[in-house]
Design an enzyme around this catalytic site. Sequence first.
Site, PDB file in Angstrom:
ATOM      1  N   ARG A 139      33.482  26.599 -19.929  1.00 43.33           N
ATOM      2  CA  ARG A 139      33.971  25.559 -20.849  1.00 43.33           C
ATOM      3  C   ARG A 139      34.141  26.117 -22.262  1.00 43.33           C
ATOM      4  NH1 ARG A 139      36.651  20.746 -21.697  1.00 43.33           N
ATOM      5  NH2 ARG A 139      35.620  19.508 -23.321  1.00 43.33           N
ATOM      6  N   GLU A 192       5.179  11.920  -1.917  1.00 47.78           N
ATOM      7  CA  GLU A 192       3.925  12.594  -1.518  1.00 47.78           C
ATOM      8  C   GLU A 192       2.825  12.434  -2.566  1.00 47.78           C
ATOM      9  OE1 GLU A 192       3.646  13.579   1.381  1.00 47.78           O
ATOM     10  OE2 GLU A 192       5.484  14.427   2.163  1.00 47.78           O
ATOM     11  N   GLY A 212      28.397  17.481 -20.457  1.00 52.56           N
ATOM     12  CA  GLY A 212      29.050  16.416 -21.206  1.00 52.56           C
ATOM     13  C   GLY A 212      29.538  15.317 -20.277  1.00 52.56           C
ATOM     14  N   ALA A 266       0.848  -1.196   0.000  1.00 52.90           N
ATOM     15  CA  ALA A 266       0.000   0.000   0.000  1.00 52.90           C
ATOM     16  C   ALA A 266       0.880   1.241   0.000  1.00 52.90           C
ATOM     17  CB  ALA A 266      -0.930   0.004   1.208  1.00 52.90           C
TER      18      ALA A 266
END
Length: 387
Positions: free
Chosen positions: A270, A365, A341, A129
Site C-alpha cells: 500500500r 477452555e 484501514g 453453568a
Amino acid sequence: MDFQLSPEHQLFRQTLRRFVDDEIRPVANEWEHSGRYPTEIVESMKQMGLFGITVPEEYGGLGADFVSLALVFEEISRGWMGIAGILGTHSLACFIIARHGTEEQKDRFLADLASGERRTGIALTEPDAGTDLQGIKTRAIRDGDHYVISGSKLWITNARYADPLPVLVKTDPDTTPAHRGMSLILVEKGTEGFEVSRDLPKLGYKGTESCEVQLDNVRVPVENLVGGVEGRGFQQVMSGLEIGRINIAARAVGIAQEAYNQALAYANDREAFGRKISGFQAIQLKLAEMATNTQAARLLVWWAASQADQGKRVDMEAGMAKYFASEVACTNALDSMRIHGGMGYSQELDIERLYRDAPLMVIGEGTNEIMRMVIARGLISGRVVVD
C-alpha cells in the site's frame, strides 16, 4: 535449551502448511460467509490421520506428541480457525477416552475415532453453568444396567456429528464438594431422547456447528461410564482441559501470525503520500510489536506442550500460554485491521474474519480471568517458580 523444532516437526509443519494453502485458504472466505459446511476439508483431514492425533498408535491413531498437536492447530487456524474447531473437541474427547476409558471403551471407539469414521466432541457447558462446571444440573440416575440422563447442554461443538458424545453429568448431586458426584458418560448417536435442538448463531468460529443439546430420559448402558467408576468425571475432564488449552493457545498463535502476515504484506504494498506505508514509523512500531508478541506466544505454547510431553502437570503452563496467546491474537487482529484501514473492515479480505474469530480464544477452555487465577494458584503454592 533448544528453541528450534526438530527435523520431524519441521517436516510435519510443512505438510500441514501445504494442506492449508492448497485446500483451506482458497475456499475459507466464501464458505465461511455462506455458512457452507467444509465436508471436503474434513475428508482430507481424515486421510491425513488428523482425527487420530491424540489416539495411541495401538488403536490406529498417530499417537503424536503435544508439540505436534500445537502445530496442527496453529497451522490450520492460520487458514481458517473454524476448521480447527472440528478437530479440537474431537481430539480432547479422544485424549480423555484413551487416558481414562475402560479397555472395552477404548477397543470399541478409538479406532473409528482415529480414522474419522466416528467423530466426537464433549458436552460440558449448560445454560447456567459455563466456567463453574460444578454447577451443572444435568443428572444421570442409575436404573439397573442403565443410566437415565436428563438435562441440557449448550455451545457443543460437533454435536450433530458426535458418536459417541461424552456428557458431563451428576450421578450424585448431594455430594460435597460437588465435583465428587460428577461423572462422564458416553452417549451414542441415535439414542432415544437425545436431540440436537438447534445450531447457535455466532459472531465468528464458523465452519463448525455449536449446538444446544437436549437429553430427555436418555437411557445409556452403564458400560458407557468413562472409566467404569462414578465420581471421577470432573477430574477426567480437567485433565483433558489442560491439553485443550494448549490447543486453544496454538489456535490463537495461528490467528496472531496470520494477522501479522497480512499486515506486513499490505504495508509493503500500500502506498500513501507517495511511498509505501511500511516506511512510516507508526506502522513500523505496530509491526514490530505484532511480530514480537506472536513469537513470544508461540514459544510459550511450545514450552507448555513440551512440558506435557514429559508427562508433567501443565495447568499453569497451559494457562500462561492460553492467556497470553489469546490476548495477542485479539490485539494483532485489531492492529492488522488498523493497518489495512478501510479495506480491513471489508468482507472481501480475511482480516474481519480474524477479528471475529480472535475473541473466542479469550473465552474458550476457560476465560482469561480464570487462567490468571490458575496461574496465580500455581505460583502461590510454590509448585512452579518463575525465575
